[in-house]
Design a protein around this motif. Structure first.
Motif, PDB file in Angstrom:
ATOM      1  N   SER A 667      87.317  62.966  77.594  1.00 57.15           N
ATOM      2  CA  SER A 667      86.729  62.102  78.611  1.00 57.15           C
ATOM      3  C   SER A 667      85.457  62.750  79.141  1.00 57.15           C
ATOM      4  O   SER A 667      85.250  63.964  79.025  1.00 57.15           O
ATOM      5  CB  SER A 667      87.733  61.891  79.749  1.00 57.15           C
ATOM      6  N   GLU A 668      84.615  61.935  79.754  1.00 55.35           N
ATOM      7  CA  GLU A 668      83.369  62.452  80.310  1.00 55.35           C
ATOM      8  C   GLU A 668      83.622  63.502  81.392  1.00 55.35           C
ATOM      9  O   GLU A 668      82.936  64.537  81.417  1.00 55.35           O
ATOM     10  CB  GLU A 668      82.527  61.295  80.866  1.00 55.35           C
ATOM     11  N   PRO A 669      84.605  63.319  82.314  1.00 56.15           N
ATOM     12  CA  PRO A 669      84.876  64.391  83.285  1.00 56.15           C
ATOM     13  C   PRO A 669      85.245  65.715  82.616  1.00 56.15           C
ATOM     14  O   PRO A 669      84.831  66.785  83.070  1.00 56.15           O
ATOM     15  CB  PRO A 669      86.040  63.828  84.111  1.00 56.15           C
ATOM     16  N   ALA A 670      86.016  65.662  81.521  1.00 55.71           N
ATOM     17  CA  ALA A 670      86.405  66.899  80.840  1.00 55.71           C
ATOM     18  C   ALA A 670      85.193  67.586  80.223  1.00 55.71           C
ATOM     19  O   ALA A 670      85.070  68.817  80.275  1.00 55.71           O
ATOM     20  CB  ALA A 670      87.455  66.599  79.768  1.00 55.71           C
ATOM     21  N   ARG A 671      84.280  66.810  79.632  1.00 55.50           N
ATOM     22  CA  ARG A 671      83.083  67.418  79.039  1.00 55.50           C
ATOM     23  C   ARG A 671      82.214  68.071  80.108  1.00 55.50           C
ATOM     24  O   ARG A 671      81.692  69.174  79.917  1.00 55.50           O
ATOM     25  CB  ARG A 671      82.293  66.353  78.270  1.00 55.50           C
ATOM     26  N   ARG A 672      82.083  67.407  81.244  1.00 51.77           N
ATOM     27  CA  ARG A 672      81.283  67.990  82.332  1.00 51.77           C
ATOM     28  C   ARG A 672      81.922  69.262  82.874  1.00 51.77           C
ATOM     29  O   ARG A 672      81.239  70.249  83.161  1.00 51.77           O
ATOM     30  CB  ARG A 672      81.123  66.959  83.456  1.00 51.77           C
ATOM     31  N   ARG A 675      81.366  72.291  80.552  1.00 52.23           N
ATOM     32  CA  ARG A 675      80.048  72.905  80.739  1.00 52.23           C
ATOM     33  C   ARG A 675      80.024  73.752  82.009  1.00 52.23           C
ATOM     34  O   ARG A 675      79.460  74.860  82.018  1.00 52.23           O
ATOM     35  CB  ARG A 675      78.978  71.810  80.793  1.00 52.23           C
ATOM     36  N   ARG A 676      80.649  73.259  83.069  1.00 56.21           N
ATOM     37  CA  ARG A 676      80.632  74.015  84.327  1.00 56.21           C
ATOM     38  C   ARG A 676      81.440  75.302  84.215  1.00 56.21           C
ATOM     39  O   ARG A 676      81.018  76.367  84.681  1.00 56.21           O
ATOM     40  CB  ARG A 676      81.200  73.142  85.451  1.00 56.21           C
ATOM     41  N   VAL A 677      82.607  75.225  83.576  1.00 57.68           N
ATOM     42  CA  VAL A 677      83.452  76.420  83.445  1.00 57.68           C
ATOM     43  C   VAL A 677      82.765  77.465  82.572  1.00 57.68           C
ATOM     44  O   VAL A 677      82.847  78.671  82.846  1.00 57.68           O
ATOM     45  CB  VAL A 677      84.840  76.040  82.892  1.00 57.68           C
ATOM     46  N   HIS A 678      82.093  77.023  81.523  1.00 55.85           N
ATOM     47  CA  HIS A 678      81.372  77.987  80.685  1.00 55.85           C
ATOM     48  C   HIS A 678      80.278  78.701  81.489  1.00 55.85           C
ATOM     49  O   HIS A 678      80.069  79.917  81.331  1.00 55.85           O
ATOM     50  CB  HIS A 678      80.755  77.282  79.477  1.00 55.85           C
ATOM     51  N   CYS A 679      79.599  77.980  82.355  1.00 52.81           N
ATOM     52  CA  CYS A 679      78.574  78.614  83.203  1.00 52.81           C
ATOM     53  C   CYS A 679      79.206  79.632  84.150  1.00 52.81           C
ATOM     54  O   CYS A 679      78.697  80.755  84.316  1.00 52.81           O
ATOM     55  CB  CYS A 679      77.833  77.551  84.003  1.00 52.81           C
TER      56      CYS A 679
END
Length: 760
Positions: A667-672, A675-679
Motif C-alpha cells: 500500500s502507499e502508506p507502507a511505501r512511504r 522510506r522514512r524508516v530507512h532514513c
C-alpha cells in the motif's frame, strides 16, 4: 555457470530456520562440481519409482486444503466436522478464513466449535446483526460457550467491541465487503493481532474484491502469493479460484440433505386499465434533471417503486414532490439545498437514500428540473387512488397463498409491506426494520418470527398461527424459519446473493417441510427493459459459482473433493510413476515449507506444453492411473525433462512470493513508511545507536511483508508520528513476527503419461 555438489545439501536448512542461514551455512562436500542449466530443477529431487495409483493418490490428497487433527466438540454433527477441521487449520496458518457452507447447514455451531478449539477457556467475540442476537445467545447456551456479543449496528455507530483477547466470529460477514463503510473502518484496526472466522454463505455480492476485503480483516494481503495470487486486494485470474479454497472453507456437500426445491417465475399481466400505464408514461415523461446521470438514477428509483406496488410508487413520488418543493423554497430564499435538509425530507430508509447523490459533496444546489412539480403532484394523486385497489401483482399473490402453505414474502419497500397488509386480508404477520406485528397490531419481532420457527404456539400468540409473513430484507439473513414452505420474492433484489439469503430462511437443514417452493415475481415487461433485474441477477450469480460457492457440481472444491474421495482408499506414495495414455501429459506436486513451519502444496498439470491448475485437467490425467501399471522402466532423460518443466510453475510461485514484497504491491502508506524508516536507520547507524536500530529493524520486518486492513490503517497513522513516538509504536510490536521465507522445496510426486503406440 551455476554449480551444485553431487551430494544433498538440504539438511543444513532445517537449522537455518532457528539460527539464521548465515550462522550455519551449507557445506559443499564433493570431489567434483558439475554445472546445471536449471538450479531449481536440480533441487527438485524425485522420489523412488512407485505404483501409479499410489502416486496419483498422493497428488489427489495434495489438492485439498489442510485439515487439523483436533477432536471436535461432542455436540458438533458428523457432517459438520470436515468444515471444522479445515477452518481450524486455515486460521492457524493464515490468521483467518471464511466459512462459506451453504445456508442452513449450521455455521453458527461450527463457528463456536472452531473458536473454542483455537483458544479454549476464553470468551468468544461474536459480531452479528442485531436481529440475530437471540439466535446466537441460544446457540451459546446450548453448547456451553461463553460469548461476547456485539452488533454490526453498534460498529456502524463507531462503538468498538470489548478489548478482551479471544477469537472473533463475524456473522453475515458480507456486510464488511466495503472498506469505506463506517463499520469496516471501526472494526479493521480492532482486529489487528487477532484471529477470526468470517461466516457467510454468500461472501461475494457484486465483485470478487468483496471477498478480498472481508479476508483482509484477519489475513495478510500476500497470504496466497505462493499460489501466484500476489494480493488479496486485487483478486482475479484463473489461479485465484483454486488458491482461495485455502481461505474459503466448505465442508461436505450437504445440498442433497436439503428439502427438494420447486422453482417458479410469475409475471402478472397488468389489467388495471390505465393506472399502471399512465404512471409508467408519466414517469418516463418527467425531466427530473438536466444532468443525464442524475435523471437516470432518479428515474430508476421511481420505476423500481412502480414495479413493487402502487403504495410504494405513491410514497416515492411524494418524496420527489417534497424534494422539489424544498428546492423551490431554498432558491426563493437564496439558499442552497444541503444533504442534511434532504435527509430530513426523504428519511433514512435504504431506498430513500438513493436520492442523496442528487446533492453534490461541495454543497452546490443540484440541477433539478423544478418544472416537474405539477406533474409529480398529479402522478402522486393517481398513485394514491391506485393504492386503494388490488393490482394484478397482489391478486396473483392472493391466488398463490390461498392453499394455506406457510409462506414468507419478501419486498424491497416498507410501503409495499403496508400495501400487502391491507390487500391480503386478516392473518398477515409482518416485519420491517422499524416494527413487526400481526395485521394492524404491533408485536415483538421475536414473537412474530417464532410463529414460523417454533412448532408449538407461544403462550401469548394468536389463537390461530399465521400462515403468511410479509417482510423486508431485515429477515433475509441468518434467521432459521423451518416452518416456512414457500419463499416468495415479491420484489427482485439487485443481487443474486440477496436471493440466496432470502431462500435460505426456509431451504435449510432441519426444515419441517417435505419440499420448499421458491417463487420469483418478475416485473412487467414494460419495466424489465429499463430495470434489467433478470439480466443483472444472472450476471452476478456466475461469480459465486466460479469460486465454488454455488450449487454447480463443477465447482472447484466439489471437483477436488470428488477426486480425493476416489483415491482415499489407496495408500499414497511420494514418488514417480509412468503410465501410457493417448497423449503426453504430466501432473506434478510441490511441497513448499516456510520459515514459520507451515507448508503449502501446489499441484499442476501439463498437457500440450502448457501448465495449468485446472481441477478438471488434473483429474483427467490422474484418472489414467486408475488400475494402471508402469508402462516400462523409467527413462531418466524424460524424467529430467519433466523436472525442468515442473520447475517453471515452481519458479513462478517463488517469484510471486518474493515479488509481492519487492515490486510495489504494498500500500502507499507502507511505501512511504519504508522510506522514512530507512532514513531514520541511516541516522541511527551514523551515531551508532544500536537500541534504535533494533527497534527500526522490528518495524521494517512488519513493513516488508503483507498487511491486514487494520495494519494498513495502523501504518497510515505512523506516517505523522514524531520519531520517538514512532519508535515506541515499534517497541510494542512482537519481537518475532511471522515470515514467509521459503526454507525447503520438495516434490510430492510426479505422474508422467507417455503416448502409447495407439495414441501416436
Amino acid at each position: 555457470m551455476t554449480v551444485v555438489p553431487s551430494c544433498s545439501v538440504s539438511a543444513p536448512w532445517s537449522g537455518a530456520r532457528s539460527r539464521g542461514w548465515l550462522g550455519i551455512a551449507p557445506s559443499l562436500v564433493a570431489e567434483t562440481l558439475s554445472g546445471v542449466a536449471d538450479p531449481l530443477a536440480a533441487w527438485l529431487r524425485p522420489g523412488p519409482v512407485a505404483p501409479p495409483e499410489q502416486v496419483a493418490a498422493a497428488l489427489a490428497r495434495a489438492l485439498l486444503p489442510p485439515e487439523a487433527d483436533d477432536p471436535p466438540p461432542a455436540w458438533l454433527r458428523t457432517d459438520q466436522r470436515l468444515s471444522f477441521s479445515r477452518a481450524v487449520a486455515a486460521i492457524r496458518q493464515y490468521g483467518g478464513a471464511v466459512l462459506a457452507d451453504w445456508v442452513g447447514t449450521g455455521k453458527t455451531f461450527i463457528g463456536l466449535a472452531i473458536a473454542q478449539t483455537l483458544d479454549p477457556g476464553r470468551p468468544i467475540h461474536v459480531l452479528a446483526p442485531a436481529v440475530l442476537r437471540v439466535q446466537w445467545r441460544a446457540a451459546a447456551t446450548q453448547t456451553g460457550c461463553q460469548i461476547l456479543l456485539h452488533s454490526h449496528e453498534l460498529l456502524s455507530r463507531g462503538r468498538l467491541p470489548a478489548a478482551e483477547p479471544g477469537v472473533v466470529l463475524i456473522d453475515e460477514s458480507h456486510r464488511f465487503r466495503t472498506p469505506s463503510t463506517n463499520r469496516y473502518e471501526t472494526l479493521a484496526p480492532w482486529c489487528v493481532g487477532r484471529s477470526g472466522l468470517l461466516l457467510s454463505a454468500t461472501p461475494v455480492v457484486n465483485r470478487l474484491d468483496d471477498l478480498g476485503h472481508q479476508l483482509l480483516l484477519f489475513v495478510r494481503d500476500d497470504a496466497l502469493a505462493w499460489a501466484q495470487v500476489p494480493s488479496l486486494r486485487r483478486l482475479g485470474g484463473s489461479a485465484a479460484a483454486g488458491a482461495l479454497a485455502q481461505l474459503v472453507i466448505t465442508g461436505e456437500d450437504r445440498t442433497s440433505s436439503l428439502p427438494p426445491v420447486t422453482l417458479r417465475d410469475i409475471r402478472p399481466l397488468d389489467s388495471e386499465r390505465t393506472h399502471f400505464r399512465t404512471l409508467h408514461a408519466g414517469i418516463r415523461g418527467l425531466e427530473l434533471s438536466r444532468d443525464r446521470a442524475i435523471a437516470g438514477m432518479l428515474r430508476s428509483v421511481l420505476l423500481v417503486a412502480l414495479a413493487s406496488s402502487p403504495l410504494a410508487v405513491a410514497d416515492t413520488l411524494g418524496r420527489y414532490r417534497s424534494l422539489l418543493q424544498h428546492a423551490l423554497d431554498a432558491r426563493a430564499a437564496g439558499h442552497l439545498v444541503s444533504r442534511q435538509e434532504i435527509r430530513r425530507i426523504v428519511g433514512v430508509d435504504g431506498e430513500q437514500l438513493v436520492l442523496w447523490p442528487l446533492v453534490s459533496e461541495g454543497g452546490q444546489s443540484p440541477e433539478l428540473a423544478l418544472d416537474d412539480l405539477e406533474a409529480a403532484e398529479t402522478l402522486e394523486r393517481l398513485a394514491r387512488v391506485w393504492a386503494l385497489l388490488p393490482d394484478a401483482k397482489v391478486r396473483a399473490l392472493r391466488a398463490l397463498v390461498a392453499d394455506g402453505k406457510p409462506s414468507l414474502v419478501f419486498t424491497q419497500a416498507v410501503a409495499t409491506v403496508r400495501y400487502l397488509r391491507h390487500q391480503l386480508g386478516r392473518g398477515v404477520a409482518w416485519c420491517t426494520g422499524q416494527a413487526a406485528g400481526l395485521d394492524g397490531l404491533l408485536a415483538a419481532r421475536e414473537s412474530v418470527l417464532d410463529w414460523f420457527r417454533r412448532p408449538g404456539l407461544p403462550a401469548d400468540g394468536p389463537s390461530v398461527r399465521p400462515r403468511l409473513l410479509v417482510s423486508t430484507d431485515v429477515a433475509s439473513e441468518g434467521l432459521d424459519l423451518p416452518l416456512v414452505g414457500r419463499v416468495v420474492h415479491y420484489d427482485l433484489p439487485w443481487t443474486a446473493v440477496r436471493l440466496e439469503q432470502r431462500s435460505g430462511r426456509a431451504l435449510r437443514l432441519g426444515s419441517r417441510q417435505h419440499s420448499v417452493e421458491l417463487i420469483r415475481f418478475l416485473p412487467p415487461r414494460r419495466l424489465e427493459s429499463a430495470l434489467r433485474r433478470e439480466a443483472i441477477l444472472a450476471s452476478k450469480a456466475a461469480l459465486p459459482d466460479w469460486l465454488g460457492l454455488g450449487r454447480d457440481q463443477r465447482a472447484p472444491w466439489r471437483v477436488r473433493a470428488r477426486l480425493a474421495a476416489r483415491w482415499e482408499h489407496v495408500p499414497p506414495a511420494f514418488g514417480v510413476a509412468v503410465i501410457s495414455g493417448d497423449a503426453p501429459a504430466m501432473v506434478g506436486g510441490i511441497r513448499i515449507e516456510l520459515a514459520d513451519g507451515s507448508v503449502r502444496q501446489v499441484v499442476r498439470a501439463r498437457l500440450n506444453g502448457g501448465w495449468s491448475d485446472g481441477d478438471a485437467l488434473i483429474a483427467r490425467v490422474l484418472d489414467g492411473a486408475w488400475g494402471g501399471t508402469q508402462s516400462r522402466a523409467l527413462v531418466q532423460g524424460k524424467l529430467r525433462a519433466g523436472l525442468r518443466g515442473l520447475a517453471v510453475p515452481v519458479r513462478a510461485a517463488l517469484r510471486t512470493m518474493y515479488g509481492a514484497r519487492l515490486t510495489g504491491l504494498r500500500s502507499e502508506p507502507a511505501r512511504r513508511m519504508l522510506r522514512r524508516v530507512h532514513c531514520l536507520a541511516r541516522e541511527a547507524a551514523r551515531v551508532r545507536n544500536g537500541e534504535r536500530l533494533a527497534l527500526l529493524e522490528r518495524g521494517l520486518r512488519l513493513l516488508r511483508r503483507g498487511h491486514t486492513a487494520g495494519e494498513t490503517r495502523l501504518i497510515a497513522n505512523w506516517i505523522t508520528l514524531p520519531p520517538n513516538d514512532l519508535l515506541q509504536s515499534f517497541a510494542r510490536l512482537p519481537v518475532e513476527q511471522p515470515t514467509s521465507e521459503v526454507v525447503r522445496v520438495e516434490l510430492v510426486g510426479i505422474l508422467l503419461v507417455e503416448a502409447s503406440d495407439r495414441g501416436r
